[in-house]
Design a protein around this motif. Structure first.
Motif, mmCIF file in Angstrom:
data_model
loop_
_atom_site.group_PDB
_atom_site.id
_atom_site.type_symbol
_atom_site.label_atom_id
_atom_site.label_comp_id
_atom_site.label_asym_id
_atom_site.label_seq_id
_atom_site.Cartn_x
_atom_site.Cartn_y
_atom_site.Cartn_z
ATOM 1 N N LEU A 2 0.825 -1.205 0.000
ATOM 2 C CA LEU A 2 0.000 0.000 0.000
ATOM 3 C C LEU A 2 0.859 1.255 0.000
ATOM 4 C CD1 LEU A 2 -2.837 -0.308 2.623
ATOM 5 C CD2 LEU A 2 -3.023 -0.363 0.145
ATOM 6 N N ARG A 4 0.123 4.033 1.365
ATOM 7 C CA ARG A 4 0.109 4.630 2.701
ATOM 8 C C ARG A 4 1.083 3.913 3.637
ATOM 9 N NH1 ARG A 4 -2.731 3.430 7.005
ATOM 10 N NH2 ARG A 4 -3.923 1.949 5.794
ATOM 11 N N ARG A 97 3.367 1.644 14.270
ATOM 12 C CA ARG A 97 2.114 1.017 14.699
ATOM 13 C C ARG A 97 1.128 0.924 13.535
ATOM 14 N NH1 ARG A 97 -2.129 0.976 18.574
ATOM 15 N NH2 ARG A 97 -2.924 3.045 18.136
ATOM 16 N N HIS A 101 2.094 -4.625 10.792
ATOM 17 C CA HIS A 101 1.993 -5.919 10.121
ATOM 18 C C HIS A 101 3.057 -6.093 9.045
ATOM 19 C CE1 HIS A 101 -0.211 -3.134 7.686
ATOM 20 N NE2 HIS A 101 -0.361 -4.006 6.726
ATOM 21 N N GLN B 224 -5.766 3.380 13.260
ATOM 22 C CA GLN B 224 -5.021 2.982 14.443
ATOM 23 C C GLN B 224 -5.569 3.552 15.747
ATOM 24 O OE1 GLN B 224 -1.616 5.203 12.463
ATOM 25 N NE2 GLN B 224 -0.765 4.697 14.441
ATOM 26 N N TYR B 229 -7.639 -1.876 17.099
ATOM 27 C CA TYR B 229 -6.618 -1.771 16.049
ATOM 28 C C TYR B 229 -5.545 -2.843 16.167
ATOM 29 C CZ TYR B 229 -2.838 -0.256 13.104
ATOM 30 O OH TYR B 229 -1.855 -0.247 12.168
ATOM 31 N N PHE B 230 -5.128 -3.112 17.387
ATOM 32 C CA PHE B 230 -4.095 -4.135 17.557
ATOM 33 C C PHE B 230 -4.512 -5.438 16.874
ATOM 34 C CE2 PHE B 230 -3.139 -8.057 19.756
ATOM 35 C CZ PHE B 230 -1.805 -8.175 19.401
ATOM 36 N N ALA B 233 -4.280 -5.255 13.009
ATOM 37 C CA ALA B 233 -2.897 -5.370 12.530
ATOM 38 C C ALA B 233 -2.392 -6.795 12.727
ATOM 39 C CB ALA B 233 -2.004 -4.380 13.271
ATOM 40 N N ALA B 236 -3.968 -9.174 10.130
ATOM 41 C CA ALA B 236 -3.422 -8.905 8.796
ATOM 42 C C ALA B 236 -2.030 -9.510 8.684
ATOM 43 C CB ALA B 236 -3.378 -7.403 8.527
ATOM 44 N N GLN B 237 -1.233 -9.325 9.732
ATOM 45 C CA GLN B 237 0.121 -9.870 9.717
ATOM 46 C C GLN B 237 0.103 -11.393 9.679
ATOM 47 O OE1 GLN B 237 2.493 -8.919 13.220
ATOM 48 N NE2 GLN B 237 4.293 -8.957 11.916
ATOM 49 N N ILE B 241 -1.949 -10.453 4.732
ATOM 50 C CA ILE B 241 -2.747 -9.655 3.800
ATOM 51 C C ILE B 241 -2.591 -8.173 4.135
ATOM 52 C CG2 ILE B 241 -4.429 -11.497 3.492
ATOM 53 C CD1 ILE B 241 -6.341 -9.999 5.317
ATOM 54 N N GLU B 242 -3.010 -7.313 3.218
ATOM 55 C CA GLU B 242 -2.870 -5.879 3.435
ATOM 56 C C GLU B 242 -3.883 -5.396 4.474
ATOM 57 O OE1 GLU B 242 -0.779 -3.686 2.377
ATOM 58 O OE2 GLU B 242 0.167 -4.524 0.578
ATOM 59 N N LEU B 243 -3.424 -4.454 5.282
ATOM 60 C CA LEU B 243 -4.296 -3.796 6.250
ATOM 61 C C LEU B 243 -4.643 -2.434 5.650
ATOM 62 C CD1 LEU B 243 -5.459 -3.704 9.167
ATOM 63 C CD2 LEU B 243 -3.296 -2.699 9.874
ATOM 64 N N VAL B 244 -5.882 -2.267 5.237
ATOM 65 C CA VAL B 244 -6.219 -1.033 4.520
ATOM 66 C C VAL B 244 -7.209 -0.184 5.306
ATOM 67 C CG1 VAL B 244 -5.882 -2.192 2.301
ATOM 68 C CG2 VAL B 244 -8.178 -2.015 3.257
ATOM 69 N N GLU B 245 -7.164 1.107 5.022
ATOM 70 C CA GLU B 245 -8.190 2.019 5.507
ATOM 71 C C GLU B 245 -9.038 2.418 4.301
ATOM 72 O OE1 GLU B 245 -6.412 5.279 7.629
ATOM 73 O OE2 GLU B 245 -5.206 3.936 8.882
ATOM 74 N N ASP B 248 -7.481 4.000 1.319
ATOM 75 C CA ASP B 248 -6.579 3.210 0.471
ATOM 76 C C ASP B 248 -7.323 2.506 -0.653
ATOM 77 O OD1 ASP B 248 -4.397 3.794 2.159
ATOM 78 O OD2 ASP B 248 -5.023 2.207 3.537
ATOM 79 N N MET B 258 -7.047 -1.185 -4.576
ATOM 80 C CA MET B 258 -6.292 -0.483 -3.538
ATOM 81 C C MET B 258 -5.123 0.254 -4.180
ATOM 82 S SD MET B 258 -4.405 -3.513 -1.437
ATOM 83 C CE MET B 258 -3.957 -5.068 -2.179
#
Lengths: 313, 478
Positions: A2, A4, A97, A101, B224, B229-230, B233, B236-237, B241-245, B248, B258
């Motif tokens: 991404l 971002r 943070r 990931h 975040q 949020y923790f 993340a 996703a980890q 896979i991607e962590l998107v907002e 994005d 994305m």
């Protein structure tokens, strides 16, 4: 990855590198202050961190007169100072943070643990423990961060954008430091080459702050001269914090990321210039002028990088 | 509150219950100092790893640790077998119900559920009518909250079919326990849970649009500063896979993309951790900055899968909850394996009258509330609080349900005074895609205050590692 996320990793690294730079500056300032009466005369050694960080005005407003203790407090743990070490660390941790990931747990926990240790610390806490120990510890943490970054991260975009942040910030810092140093030096010394005692100590400061004292001695085997410092920190590619070394690294990292032609051209131009120019020529143009120009190019490159890879609309 | 509670470790006779035999012996032979040390170490581990929880409220939220208790909650193989069958049955029924509601509405036609309860419900999404989802699954991830009141009886408290959270604690609690008490794991055969992200990924892949076998999957987070949020993340980890907002992602010609460093990339499956209302400013709340304009259109065209599906909230509505036993019978022709808590539906006159008269004995909840907000625990409240709540209920009875105060089981818990019983619940996580599966475990939440029945982390509740002991035939079953 991404855009971002790339942006966050880039700024995480820039913030971490800026912390190390600030710490080195403060550490050198403290040594210089102890070393020599001569070094203290004339303009204040403690003005340098304020000038380089661009926060002199804020400092004067909040703290009044410049003194070692006050500058240290301001630069280390004042959350109102947008570039204090604590503030930068808080920013770096937020960047990390947001992309944790992508980071290995080593890298994330390194930043997080550093933050947890510093979060509640006031300057008087630091003084109680010993300021010098604290500064040494921070430099160690910085090395640990970089070591974990290069030692544990997959060789992919995540690492590349982090590395890019590190070398862009380093180039920026060296250029700023030289700019402040030489503009002061040229005001005070009419004759270049022959150094006064005061200038000698000031020059030591700059070499130490750039971690290049040893490199200077090894390269020139001669006494400390301003011109040679300029040559070393601008043109010598084997000195890690020289402009040339930083630009070479930026070019290497960028190439791996397949950027647009326009960014690459910008970097190649700068690289070519640093490869071919002689210090005497720079002298003729004026070091000041050259450094301002260099900083402009770096800003341009940084903007282009963000435009190419990280555009978040 | 003087009645006796069922305790997970000690039977009424005072004897240690079977699942806890080994653990109890270990606990008795362990010095308190050692427990204190482990407790502190656990705290340190959670802080370093950054397993924190953002609390809503003052200045954008503060990061806190959820209290982690070092005494595990232990469940025997046979108890688990019942729970597992029970929650799978429930989730299958919920998915069948949702498919029906957004298609033929047979259950409304049969008269089992009053149509206005569904059709005028805020969680009902007319946009979903007629849209057929892969495998007819709406609630891909469900967190079914279960409490225990005696040796045989488990009640389902809530079916969380929107975006249940807490699974990262199930996984991290186990990690922490294995680090702190390796010898205990040598003495017990605890069923592993760490393959949850793998199963989740498999589930998400299995519902990709048009049977795409190599889908691009993303996790959509509000960002975040969100309380969970923790977990976003972390998952996703773990899944890579991607962590998107929302910012994005964008929609172009009916497809979702994305913004990556190498240009736009198609997205096939969105594991979203934001509510329906915020998903798409064009379709839902126009002021939402968290969502993706045009997402619902792409969804309706069948070009992207959203997990959990839009409109699934209708199934975990507290008013619908009262109908769950009927729903199970209607779609599966089976008797419910797990019981519902007897519930008074205050839209009914008789129930309302009873509730108003007995409110000091009841737990009263807002139909749409969650996270322990907007509820009254009668026996734990002052006369004034009860009187005030009565007025709220009278003003809009249909907005509330009431339940008897359950005698939630207790589990030994490490507190300041040493080991003492505290009330617990259990949230297993059910995954539905091509198949419906549960990882043997779940999140045990514990009310850290003496006597408290509120286990929500937003209200100071803590968590425990949940051990499902493997039976003799565990190996062949897995």
């Amino acid at each position: 990855m991404l855009g971002r996320a790339a942006d966050n990793l880039y700024w995480m690294a820039r913030n971490m590198e800026r912390i190390e730079n600030m710490i080195r500056l403060i550490r050198t300032g403290r040594t210089a202050n102890m070393l020599s009466e001569a070094g203290k005369q004339g303009d204040n050694i403690w003005e340098m961190p304020l000038e380089i960080s661009g926060q002199k005005e804020l400092f004067l407003k909040d703290y009044g007169e410049i003194s070692g203790g006050r500058v240290c407090a301001f630069m280390l743990s004042d959350m109102n100072n947008p570039v204090s070490v604590k503030k930068l660390l808080s920013n770096a941790r937020e960047n990390a943070r947001a992309t944790r990931h992508f980071l290995t747990s080593d890298v994330w926990e390194c930043i997080n643990r550093t933050w947890l240790a510093v979060k509640e610390l006031t300057y008087s806490d630091i003084k109680k423990q010993s300021v010098d120990d604290h500064l040494d510890w921070m430099v160690d943490r910085s090395y640990m961060f970089k070591g974990m970054l290069s030692g544990s991260m997959r060789r992919g975009e995540g690492l590349q954008f982090s590395n890019l942040g590190l070398c862009v910030e380093r180039a920026d810092h060296t250029a700023r430091l030289l700019m402040v140093h030489f503009s002061n030096a040229e005001k005070n010394t009419t004759q270049m080459g022959g150094l006064q005692v005061r200038d000698y100590y000031r020059s030591m400061v700059i070499l130490n702050a750039l971690n290049a004292y040893k490199a200077y001695r090894e390269t020139f085997h001669s006494s400390i001269e301003l011109d040679k410092i300029a040559e070393l920190m601008i043109l010598h590619k084997e000195v890690p914090r020289s402009l040339r070394a930083c630009v070479d690294e930026i070019a290497d990292v960028l190439r791996a990321l397949n950027p647009t032609a326009s960014v690459m051209k910008e970097v190649y131009d700068l690289q070519y210039r640093l490869e071919t120019v002689q210090i005497a020529q720079l002298r003729r143009v004026g070091l000041d002028h050259f450094l301002v120009d260099f900083s402009k190019h770096m800003d341009e490159i940084s903007l282009n990088i963000q435009h190419d890879f990280m555009m978040v609309q | 509150m003087l009645k006796n509670f069922f305790d997970e470790m000690h039977a009424e006779s005072g004897e240690v219950r079977e699942p806890y035999e080994t653990y109890s012996a270990w606990l008795h032979s362990t010095q308190v100092d050692e427990l204190v040390r482990c407790h502190e170490q656990a705290d340190l581990i959670f802080r370093r790893v950054g397993i924190t929880f953002n609390v809503y409220g003052a200045d954008g939220g503060v990061e806190r640790l959820i209290p982690f208790d070092i005494v595990p909650r232990i469940i025997s193989a046979s108890e688990w077998e019942l729970i597992e069958r029970g929650v799978i049955q429930r989730v299958n029924a919920l998915n069948a119900f949702l498919h029906d509601i957004y298609h033929d509405q047979a259950i409304l036609k049969s008269g089992l559920i009053p149509p206005d309860l569904i059709l005028t419900n805020e969680a009902f999404r007319p946009e979903m009518l007629g849209l057929t989802l892969p495998h007819h699954v709406y609630s891909h991830i469900s967190g079914v909250d279960i409490v225990r009141v005696d040796e045989e009886t488990f009640y389902v408290l809530e079916d969380n079919a929107r975006t249940p959270s807490g699974v990262s604690y199930m996984l991290e609690n186990r990690q922490a326990m294995m680090r702190l008490f390796p010898d205990l794991f040598a003495k017990h055969r605890v069923a592993p849970v760490s393959h949850y992200p793998e199963l989740l990924l498999e589930t998400l892949s299995s519902v990709a649009p048009k049977g795409n076998s190599q889908p691009t999957i993303v996790l959509l987070t509000p960002g975040q500063f969100n309380s969970a949020y923790f977990e976003h993340a972390f998952l996703a980890q773990e899944m890579g896979i991607e962590l998107v907002e929302g910012q994005d992602l964008f929609v172009d010609e009916g497809y979702v993309y994305m913004r990556t460093t190498r240009g736009p990339r198609r997205v096939d499956v969105i594991y979203r951790r934001i509510d329906d209302d915020f998903l798409d400013p064009l379709a839902f709340r126009p002021d939402s900055a968290l969502g993706v304009p045009g997402l619902l259109a792409a969804y309706r065209m069948g070009n992207v899968s959203i997990c959990n599906a839009v409109g699934g909230g209708i199934a975990d509505d507290k008013a619908i909850y009262t109908y769950m036993p009927d729903i199970i019978k209607f779609y599966l022709a089976q008797e419910p394996i797990l019981k519902n808590v007897p519930t008074y539906n205050l839209r009914r006159k008789d129930d309302l009258a009873y509730a108003l008269e007995n409110m000091e004995k009841l737990v009263v909840k807002e139909v749409h509330g969650s996270g322990g907000y907007g509820m009254l625990v009668g026996p734990a409240s002052t006369k004034k609080q009860v009187a005030e709540f009565k007025e709220k209920v009278k003003a809009d009875p249909a907005n509330f349900i009431a339940q008897p105060t359950l005698s939630l089981s207790t589990c030994p818990t490490f507190v300041d005074q040493g080991i003492a019983p505290r009330h617990v619940d259990l949230r297993p996580f059910v995954l539905s895609g091509r198949q419906t599966k549960v990882v043997p475990g779940g999140l045990t939440r514990v009310a850290m205050e003496k006597g408290s029945l509120v286990v929500n982390s937003s209200q100071g509740g803590g968590t425990k590692d949940t051990w499902i002991l493997e039976g003799a035939n565990a190996r062949t079953r897995r």
